[in-house]
Design a protein around this motif. Structure first.
Motif, PDB file in Angstrom:
ATOM      1  N   ALA A 109       0.835  -1.207   0.000  1.00  0.00           N
ATOM      2  CA  ALA A 109       0.000   0.000   0.000  1.00  0.00           C
ATOM      3  C   ALA A 109       0.868   1.255   0.000  1.00  0.00           C
ATOM      4  N   ASN A 110       1.890   1.286   0.846  1.00  0.00           N
ATOM      5  CA  ASN A 110       2.773   2.452   0.906  1.00  0.00           C
ATOM      6  C   ASN A 110       3.547   2.637  -0.392  1.00  0.00           C
ATOM      7  N   GLU A 111       3.920   1.537  -1.031  1.00  0.00           N
ATOM      8  CA  GLU A 111       4.623   1.629  -2.313  1.00  0.00           C
ATOM      9  C   GLU A 111       3.716   2.251  -3.380  1.00  0.00           C
ATOM     10  N   ILE A 112       2.458   1.835  -3.395  1.00  0.00           N
ATOM     11  CA  ILE A 112       1.491   2.378  -4.360  1.00  0.00           C
ATOM     12  C   ILE A 112       1.242   3.861  -4.084  1.00  0.00           C
ATOM     13  N   LEU A 113       1.002   4.208  -2.830  1.00  0.00           N
ATOM     14  CA  LEU A 113       0.728   5.602  -2.474  1.00  0.00           C
ATOM     15  C   LEU A 113       1.934   6.504  -2.754  1.00  0.00           C
ATOM     16  N   LEU A 114       3.130   6.005  -2.520  1.00  0.00           N
ATOM     17  CA  LEU A 114       4.335   6.769  -2.843  1.00  0.00           C
ATOM     18  C   LEU A 114       4.412   6.999  -4.352  1.00  0.00           C
ATOM     19  N   VAL A 122      -1.978  11.561 -12.074  1.00  0.00           N
ATOM     20  CA  VAL A 122      -2.932  10.470 -11.902  1.00  0.00           C
ATOM     21  C   VAL A 122      -4.291  11.030 -11.451  1.00  0.00           C
ATOM     22  N   THR A 123      -5.332  10.713 -12.223  1.00  0.00           N
ATOM     23  CA  THR A 123      -6.671  11.173 -11.864  1.00  0.00           C
ATOM     24  C   THR A 123      -7.502  10.051 -11.252  1.00  0.00           C
ATOM     25  N   GLU A 124      -7.376   8.861 -11.784  1.00  0.00           N
ATOM     26  CA  GLU A 124      -8.096   7.689 -11.269  1.00  0.00           C
ATOM     27  C   GLU A 124      -7.129   6.517 -11.247  1.00  0.00           C
ATOM     28  N   TRP A 125      -7.322   5.617 -10.280  1.00  0.00           N
ATOM     29  CA  TRP A 125      -6.436   4.462 -10.196  1.00  0.00           C
ATOM     30  C   TRP A 125      -7.157   3.293  -9.547  1.00  0.00           C
ATOM     31  N   VAL A 126      -6.679   2.096  -9.903  1.00  0.00           N
ATOM     32  CA  VAL A 126      -7.232   0.866  -9.362  1.00  0.00           C
ATOM     33  C   VAL A 126      -6.079  -0.079  -9.065  1.00  0.00           C
ATOM     34  N   VAL A 127      -6.268  -0.900  -8.052  1.00  0.00           N
ATOM     35  CA  VAL A 127      -5.273  -1.897  -7.666  1.00  0.00           C
ATOM     36  C   VAL A 127      -5.878  -3.286  -7.878  1.00  0.00           C
ATOM     37  N   SER A 135      -4.839  -1.121   4.128  1.00  0.00           N
ATOM     38  CA  SER A 135      -4.959   0.324   4.000  1.00  0.00           C
ATOM     39  C   SER A 135      -6.380   0.687   3.574  1.00  0.00           C
ATOM     40  N   ALA A 136      -7.026   1.536   4.372  1.00  0.00           N
ATOM     41  CA  ALA A 136      -8.385   1.976   4.025  1.00  0.00           C
ATOM     42  C   ALA A 136      -8.378   2.760   2.718  1.00  0.00           C
ATOM     43  N   GLN A 137      -7.344   3.572   2.530  1.00  0.00           N
ATOM     44  CA  GLN A 137      -7.258   4.373   1.300  1.00  0.00           C
ATOM     45  C   GLN A 137      -7.136   3.470   0.070  1.00  0.00           C
ATOM     46  N   ILE A 138      -6.321   2.449   0.167  1.00  0.00           N
ATOM     47  CA  ILE A 138      -6.138   1.510  -0.951  1.00  0.00           C
ATOM     48  C   ILE A 138      -7.409   0.684  -1.154  1.00  0.00           C
TER      49      ILE A 138
END
Length: 167
Positions: A109-114, A122-127, A135-138
């Motif tokens: 999660a931290n790697e993605i957020l970084l 980036v306007t929209e993203w999906v994992v 991670s609640a944000q992820i």
């Protein structure tokens, strides 16, 4: 780059179920389900998104995203068949302890957020990942695949919805 798809490989482009019937391919490390690649291609084309690799497979590429081993080469070949390519990889925040215990989900999660913070276009993203990334944000952006099945059409529909801004 406005829409980004963070891609995990194991449990997304392959699955335990598929793996069980393809033992020989698992042993040589080139296991990718071509049907899952076709589903991924549909998603990328429909949403016009870029693929960012956040899988452990990212370590099998050099800094110019050239494959360093058979597994990575096979992945690139299968992606290219569908006119797809990897646009980048997430940074590595693992520690020796995480690598030793293989608890990569603790830092993904931290790697993605970084990565997102470093790329402000980036306007929209999906994992796409089969793991809980803690991670609640992820989680609001994650399509959690079932590792026994891998990517499904239902997962793709959910990802399209997220990339369309309809979380």
């Amino acid at each position: 780059m406005s829409k980004v798809l963070f891609l995990d490989i194991d449990g997304v482009l392959n699955s335990d179920l598929w793996n069980d019937s393809h033992r020989e391919e698992i042993s040589d490390g080139t296991l990718i389900d071509e049907g899952k690649i076709k589903l991924l291609a549909g998603l990328v084309k429909e949403t016009d998104s870029e693929i960012i690799l956040h899988s452990g497979w990212r370590f099998w590429f050099d800094t110019e995203l050239k494959p360093l081993c058979t597994q990575a080469n096979k992945l690139v070949e299968l992606l290219e068949k569908e006119n797809l390519h990897i646009s980048g990889v997430t940074p590595d925040l693992t520690t020796e302890e995480i690598r030793k215990t293989k608890k990569f989900s603790l830092v993904k999660a931290n790697e993605i957020l970084l990565w997102i913070n470093l790329h402000n276009s980036v306007t929209e993203w999906v994992v796409l990942d089969d793991l809980d990334l803690h991670s609640a944000q992820i989680s609001r952006h994650q399509v959690k695949t079932d590792q026994t099945i891998g990517l499904t059409l239902e997962n793709v529909k959910q990802a399209v919805k997220i990339l369309s801004g309809n979380k």
